[in-house]
Design a protein around this motif. Structure first.
Motif, PDB file in Angstrom:
ATOM      1  N   VAL A   1       1.185  91.141  56.146  1.00 34.18           N
ATOM      2  CA  VAL A   1       2.496  91.407  55.542  1.00 34.18           C
ATOM      3  C   VAL A   1       3.626  91.254  56.558  1.00 34.18           C
ATOM      4  CG1 VAL A   1       3.848  93.123  54.256  1.00 34.18           C
ATOM      5  CG2 VAL A   1       1.380  92.978  53.928  1.00 34.18           C
ATOM      6  N   ASN A   2       3.325  91.405  57.848  1.00 31.90           N
ATOM      7  CA  ASN A   2       4.381  91.448  58.865  1.00 31.90           C
ATOM      8  C   ASN A   2       5.319  90.244  58.812  1.00 31.90           C
ATOM      9  OD1 ASN A   2       3.679  93.927  60.108  1.00 31.90           O
ATOM     10  ND2 ASN A   2       1.991  92.929  61.160  1.00 31.90           N
ATOM     11  N   ILE A   3       4.750  89.043  58.736  1.00 29.63           N
ATOM     12  CA  ILE A   3       5.564  87.831  58.746  1.00 29.63           C
ATOM     13  C   ILE A   3       6.438  87.744  57.491  1.00 29.63           C
ATOM     14  CG2 ILE A   3       5.478  85.315  58.745  1.00 29.63           C
ATOM     15  CD1 ILE A   3       4.760  86.476  61.392  1.00 29.63           C
ATOM     16  N   ALA A   4       5.943  88.291  56.378  1.00 33.14           N
ATOM     17  CA  ALA A   4       6.671  88.185  55.112  1.00 33.14           C
ATOM     18  C   ALA A   4       7.810  89.202  54.993  1.00 33.14           C
ATOM     19  CB  ALA A   4       5.701  88.372  53.941  1.00 33.14           C
ATOM     20  N   LEU A   5       7.882  90.174  55.885  1.00 35.81           N
ATOM     21  CA  LEU A   5       8.848  91.264  55.724  1.00 35.81           C
ATOM     22  C   LEU A   5      10.312  90.806  55.639  1.00 35.81           C
ATOM     23  CD1 LEU A   5       7.362  94.118  57.955  1.00 35.81           C
ATOM     24  CD2 LEU A   5       7.398  93.962  55.462  1.00 35.81           C
ATOM     25  N   PRO A   6      10.782  89.898  56.505  1.00 34.16           N
ATOM     26  CA  PRO A   6      12.194  89.498  56.393  1.00 34.16           C
ATOM     27  C   PRO A   6      12.553  88.903  55.032  1.00 34.16           C
ATOM     28  CG  PRO A   6      11.284  88.815  58.503  1.00 34.16           C
ATOM     29  CD  PRO A   6      10.131  89.271  57.675  1.00 34.16           C
ATOM     30  N   VAL A   7      11.712  87.989  54.518  1.00 38.12           N
ATOM     31  CA  VAL A   7      11.968  87.369  53.218  1.00 38.12           C
ATOM     32  C   VAL A   7      11.871  88.406  52.113  1.00 38.12           C
ATOM     33  CG1 VAL A   7      11.200  85.596  51.589  1.00 38.12           C
ATOM     34  CG2 VAL A   7      11.086  85.173  54.054  1.00 38.12           C
ATOM     35  N   LEU A   8      10.861  89.235  52.193  1.00 39.24           N
ATOM     36  CA  LEU A   8      10.643  90.295  51.209  1.00 39.24           C
ATOM     37  C   LEU A   8      11.849  91.241  51.167  1.00 39.24           C
ATOM     38  CD1 LEU A   8       7.330  92.355  51.032  1.00 39.24           C
ATOM     39  CD2 LEU A   8       9.525  93.510  51.061  1.00 39.24           C
ATOM     40  N   GLY A   9      12.337  91.609  52.350  1.00 39.17           N
ATOM     41  CA  GLY A   9      13.476  92.511  52.427  1.00 39.17           C
ATOM     42  C   GLY A   9      14.723  91.936  51.783  1.00 39.17           C
ATOM     43  N   ASP A  10      14.957  90.643  51.973  1.00 37.35           N
ATOM     44  CA  ASP A  10      16.124  89.999  51.367  1.00 37.35           C
ATOM     45  C   ASP A  10      16.048  90.023  49.847  1.00 37.35           C
ATOM     46  OD1 ASP A  10      17.252  89.450  53.818  1.00 37.35           O
ATOM     47  OD2 ASP A  10      16.436  87.403  53.931  1.00 37.35           O
ATOM     48  N   GLN A  11      14.876  89.737  49.308  1.00 33.98           N
ATOM     49  CA  GLN A  11      14.745  89.634  47.856  1.00 33.98           C
ATOM     50  C   GLN A  11      14.727  90.994  47.168  1.00 33.98           C
ATOM     51  OE1 GLN A  11      11.717  86.960  46.442  1.00 33.98           O
ATOM     52  NE2 GLN A  11      12.270  85.330  47.873  1.00 33.98           N
ATOM     53  N   LEU A  12      14.170  92.019  47.837  1.00 36.41           N
ATOM     54  CA  LEU A  12      14.105  93.351  47.227  1.00 36.41           C
ATOM     55  C   LEU A  12      15.194  94.283  47.747  1.00 36.41           C
ATOM     56  CD1 LEU A  12      10.238  94.018  47.077  1.00 36.41           C
ATOM     57  CD2 LEU A  12      11.740  93.030  45.340  1.00 36.41           C
ATOM     58  N   HIS A  13      16.105  93.739  48.566  1.00 37.83           N
ATOM     59  CA  HIS A  13      17.239  94.504  49.088  1.00 37.83           C
ATOM     60  C   HIS A  13      16.774  95.752  49.853  1.00 37.83           C
ATOM     61  CE1 HIS A  13      19.563  91.864  46.513  1.00 37.83           C
ATOM     62  NE2 HIS A  13      18.891  92.285  45.456  1.00 37.83           N
ATOM     63  N   MET A  14      15.866  95.539  50.796  1.00 36.39           N
ATOM     64  CA  MET A  14      15.334  96.622  51.623  1.00 36.39           C
ATOM     65  C   MET A  14      15.854  96.472  53.043  1.00 36.39           C
ATOM     66  SD  MET A  14      11.383  96.562  50.202  1.00 36.39           S
ATOM     67  CE  MET A  14      10.872  98.067  51.051  1.00 36.39           C
ATOM     68  N   ASP A  15      16.386  97.565  53.603  1.00 34.65           N
ATOM     69  CA  ASP A  15      16.867  97.516  54.980  1.00 34.65           C
ATOM     70  C   ASP A  15      15.699  97.686  55.945  1.00 34.65           C
ATOM     71  OD1 ASP A  15      16.223 100.223  54.951  1.00 34.65           O
ATOM     72  OD2 ASP A  15      18.311 100.887  54.753  1.00 34.65           O
ATOM     73  N   THR A  16      15.995  97.708  57.239  1.00 34.50           N
ATOM     74  CA  THR A  16      14.940  97.755  58.256  1.00 34.50           C
ATOM     75  C   THR A  16      14.079  99.003  58.124  1.00 34.50           C
ATOM     76  OG1 THR A  16      16.340  96.514  59.787  1.00 34.50           O
ATOM     77  CG2 THR A  16      14.476  97.708  60.734  1.00 34.50           C
ATOM     78  N   ALA A  17      14.720 100.149  57.888  1.00 30.89           N
ATOM     79  CA  ALA A  17      13.963 101.400  57.762  1.00 30.89           C
ATOM     80  C   ALA A  17      13.018 101.345  56.568  1.00 30.89           C
ATOM     81  CB  ALA A  17      14.929 102.577  57.628  1.00 30.89           C
ATOM     82  N   ALA A  18      13.489 100.782  55.463  1.00 33.08           N
ATOM     83  CA  ALA A  18      12.640 100.680  54.274  1.00 33.08           C
ATOM     84  C   ALA A  18      11.484  99.707  54.499  1.00 33.08           C
ATOM     85  CB  ALA A  18      13.482 100.244  53.080  1.00 33.08           C
ATOM     86  N   LEU A  19      11.758  98.617  55.208  1.00 33.74           N
ATOM     87  CA  LEU A  19      10.700  97.645  55.484  1.00 33.74           C
ATOM     88  C   LEU A  19       9.580  98.246  56.319  1.00 33.74           C
ATOM     89  CD1 LEU A  19      12.670  94.344  56.191  1.00 33.74           C
ATOM     90  CD2 LEU A  19      11.244  94.871  54.214  1.00 33.74           C
ATOM     91  N   ALA A  20       9.942  99.150  57.242  1.00 34.71           N
ATOM     92  CA  ALA A  20       8.920  99.798  58.056  1.00 34.71           C
ATOM     93  C   ALA A  20       7.931 100.573  57.183  1.00 34.71           C
ATOM     94  CB  ALA A  20       9.576 100.738  59.064  1.00 34.71           C
ATOM     95  N   TRP A  21       8.426 101.087  56.064  1.00 37.85           N
ATOM     96  CA  TRP A  21       7.558 101.847  55.173  1.00 37.85           C
ATOM     97  C   TRP A  21       6.588 100.961  54.395  1.00 37.85           C
ATOM     98  CZ3 TRP A  21       6.189 106.720  55.053  1.00 37.85           C
ATOM     99  CH2 TRP A  21       6.981 107.649  55.729  1.00 37.85           C
ATOM    100  N   VAL A  22       6.858  99.664  54.329  1.00 38.66           N
ATOM    101  CA  VAL A  22       5.897  98.755  53.700  1.00 38.66           C
ATOM    102  C   VAL A  22       4.591  98.770  54.489  1.00 38.66           C
ATOM    103  CG1 VAL A  22       5.435  96.348  53.070  1.00 38.66           C
ATOM    104  CG2 VAL A  22       7.723  97.297  52.762  1.00 38.66           C
ATOM    105  N   ILE A  23       4.690  98.877  55.802  1.00 34.87           N
ATOM    106  CA  ILE A  23       3.507  98.989  56.663  1.00 34.87           C
ATOM    107  C   ILE A  23       2.993 100.425  56.676  1.00 34.87           C
ATOM    108  CG2 ILE A  23       2.606  98.636  58.982  1.00 34.87           C
ATOM    109  CD1 ILE A  23       3.501  96.076  57.566  1.00 34.87           C
ATOM    110  N   THR A  24       3.913 101.372  56.848  1.00 42.80           N
ATOM    111  CA  THR A  24       3.530 102.778  56.995  1.00 42.80           C
ATOM    112  C   THR A  24       2.842 103.321  55.749  1.00 42.80           C
ATOM    113  OG1 THR A  24       5.385 103.131  58.502  1.00 42.80           O
ATOM    114  CG2 THR A  24       4.384 105.087  57.531  1.00 42.80           C
ATOM    115  N   ALA A  25       3.305 102.940  54.560  1.00 43.15           N
ATOM    116  CA  ALA A  25       2.708 103.443  53.324  1.00 43.15           C
ATOM    117  C   ALA A  25       1.226 103.089  53.243  1.00 43.15           C
ATOM    118  CB  ALA A  25       3.454 102.868  52.115  1.00 43.15           C
TER     119      ALA A  25
END
Length: 477
Positions: free
Chosen positions: A43-67
């Motif tokens: 998932v790591n490589i996909a995070l920037p693109v994913l964040g743009d499309q789902l409107h997630m900031d850096t802190a929220a993106l970290a939770w994609v891994i943490t969850a």
């Protein structure tokens, strides 16, 4: 090497699952384990693109891994015990089905809340799947020699999953979009679901006594709090109230768990299991190896992109030699173990891994891959391949069949907690060193290279400590 088998010795457990096509069954089990390991990194490589499309900031993106990590690491011991109680094959299939469903949900996500829920469900399903799969392996290969060979395959596949995440994440995201890093799990998971009932017979259900609810609640809470605290270090620092609060909660719940387990007759984790020296040594080594391994893969990926300027796909390709060396050595490890024993193989592998990390630490900000990166990463792959196989073997060796799921849960938990600990501590060391160099007037790229150099040296030190611990394993291994 021990000649003990992992067949059940307790009258509460009858026939273990067997298969006339054990090696084919192993390949399918390893495929499921590959998904679990892969999903922690792809998932790591996909995070920037994913964040743009789902409107997630850096802190929220970290939770994609943490969850994912929180649910996986926190529920592993419970998952292992449920497998021992209700049947390893049954719990494995439930875990795979849950993982497939959660992966599909993640790929279909249209909001951050939906995605984070799916990631948590993926982690919870993986916590059922992983220890049950390792328990099935130990039952399918009761002979010590064959089991060592099977663990060689297991270790190689797990290593490929760790190294392949960056490469596959980059390829899939570029070609098919971020959703594909989740959808790729669905057909593979369905294949596992269809194949396993034909390859592995149903094992016995051991539903007697009461489920240790208090033990399950306290240890799950303690692990979630501990992994959460370590993850919070990277996001908010060591002295943030969230980090401190989670750390205190982890300690309190951990103490409560020990007190509960000492007083219950149907303990979730019987403390007597730690009298098995090799199990205790293996798990402690796995904590340390996990710490070095997770920090390494994180740092190597960032180093190649942020310092050397490689793109995501090229970065993934540069990790193929490491993965290749790991797979080859994991396949050869059973032969080496048969000749010199698991303990000597493990110590030698850890020293080799440490040497590769020290060599990598010398790479400058303008390093040339062929002359300054390729050699140390191959050496790291050699050390990691031998270490992973032998550490796993020590962690499940001489364990009663009725506790095979518990042993699988313990070793997976050790790897997850170690990984979170290593990433938190070693990445902080790298950040501190980088900041110090920047403040001293060093340019950004050389400063980052200096920080990663300290991280690699720290990982080498952790690995050498693991080698020292490995020397205390019981003789005959």
């Amino acid at each position: 090497m021990s000649t003990h088998t992992l067949l059940p010795t307790s009258p509460a457990v009858t026939a273990a699952p067997r298969s006339s096509r054990r090696w084919l069954a192993l390949s399918v089990l390893a495929l499921a384990q590959f998904l679990v390991v892969l999903d922690a990194s792809i998932v790591n490589i996909a995070l920037p693109v994913l964040g743009d499309q789902l409107h997630m900031d850096t802190a929220a993106l970290a939770w994609v891994i943490t969850a994912y990590v929180l649910a996986f690491g926190g529920l592993l011991l419970l998952g292992g015990r449920l497998a021992d109680r209700y049947g390893h094959r049954r719990v494995f299939l439930v875990g795979v089905a849950g993982f497939v469903g959660a992966s599909a949900l993640a790929g279909l996500s249209v909001s951050s809340g939906m995605l984070l829920t799916a990631r948590s469900l993926q982690g919870a399903s993986a916590a059922l799947l992983a220890p049950a799969a390792l328990a099935l392996l130990t039952h399918l290969f009761p002979d010590a020699g064959e089991r060592t060979k099977a663990l060689g395959v297991w270790g190689g596949v797990a290593g490929i999953g760790s190294a392949a995440g960056v490469l596959l994440g980059g390829v899939l995201t570029a070609a098919l979009g971020w959703q594909s890093v989740f959808f790729v799990n669905v057909p593979i998971g369905v294949l596992v679901l269809v194949a396993i009932p034909f390859l592995v017979t149903r094992d016995a259900v051991r539903a007697q006594g009461k489920l240790d609810v208090a033990g399950a609640a306290t240890i799950t809470g303690a692990l979630v709090a501990a992994v959460g605290a370590l993850s919070a270090v990277q996001q908010v620092g060591f002295v943030h109230p969230l980090t401190i609060g989670l750390g205190i909660a982890a300690v309190v719940l951990g103490v409560a768990f020990v007190l509960v387990e000492r007083r219950t007759s149907d303990a979730l984790v019987p403390l007597s299991v730690f009298r098995n020296r090799n199990l205790s040594v293996g798990n402690l080594v796995m904590v340390l190896v996990g710490a070095a391994m997770v920090a390494l893969f994180f740092a190597l990926s960032v180093f190649m992109q942020a310092v050397l300027g490689y793109d995501a796909l090229t970065t993934g390709l540069t990790q193929l030699p490491l993965a290749g060396a790991l797979v080859v050595i994991a396949g050869l490890a059973p032969t080496v173990i048969g000749r010199i024993g698991a303990k000597a193989t493990l110590v030698g592998s850890l020293v080799t891994l440490a040497a590769g990390l020290v060599w990598l630490a010398a790479a400058p900000a303008d390093a040339v891959f062929l002359t300054q990166i390729l050699g140390p990463t191959i050496l790291i792959g050699v050390g990691m391949g031998g270490a992973f196989v032998t550490t796993t073997q020590l962690s499940v060796d001489d364990v009663d069949g009725g506790e095979a799921g518990l042993a699988g849960g313990l070793v997976n938990t050790s790897q997850q907690v170690g990984g979170a600990l290593g990433l938190a501590v070693l990445s902080t060391i790298a950040a501190v060193r980088t900041d110090a160099l920047v403040h001293a007037g060093v340019a950004t790229a050389p400063a980052m290279a200096g920080g990663f150099s300290w991280l690699f040296l720290g990982a080498a030190a952790v690995t050498l400590v693991a080698a020292g611990v490995a020397t205390t394993a019981r003789r005959g291994h």
